[in-house]
Design a protein around this motif. Structure first.
Motif: not given
Length: 115
Positions: A10-14, A23-31
């Motif tokens: 139930d745990t994910l790295c970004l 989506v891109t890694r940058a998208t998740v970081t921006n969120w």
């Protein structure tokens, strides 16, 4: 908090969250950085982790799935031409057009390798 590959977690790295959502890694970081209501992120060993259930609940509210899919549709890759030419006549024309240059380059290459 590191994730075992043998079982669903139930745990994910970004990065994994981005990959799973398409989506891109940058998208998740921006969120994470810009949205105050983004689920709590834990840091461990230089990596950041988010709870999968909390992330999906966050995406469900505010109709974020529709926005994600719309953005993905806009970024669909263009249809690329195949790299292999199948037209024999076109290949023959190109070779004839550039034959002198090809012969000269071949000769120069052989000289440089003989030295």
């Amino acid at each position: 908090m590191p994730v075992s590959l043998d079982k669903a977690s139930d745990t994910l790295c970004l990065s994994d969250a981005a990959r799973e959502l398409g989506v891109t890694r940058a998208t998740v970081t921006n969120w994470h950085q810009r949205r105050a209501d983004f689920p709590h992120v834990e840091s461990l060993g230089g990596m950041r982790y988010v709870n999968r259930t909390a992330l999906y609940q966050w995406l469900d509210k505010g109709d974020r799935w529709t926005k994600i899919r719309a953005a993905q549709a806009k970024q669909a890759p263009e249809v690329r031409k195949p790299r292999v030419r199948r037209d024999v006549a076109e290949l023959r024309r190109l070779i004839a057009e550039h034959e002198a240059a090809l012969v000269r380059l071949h000769r120069e290459l052989r000289r440089s390798l003989d030295v």
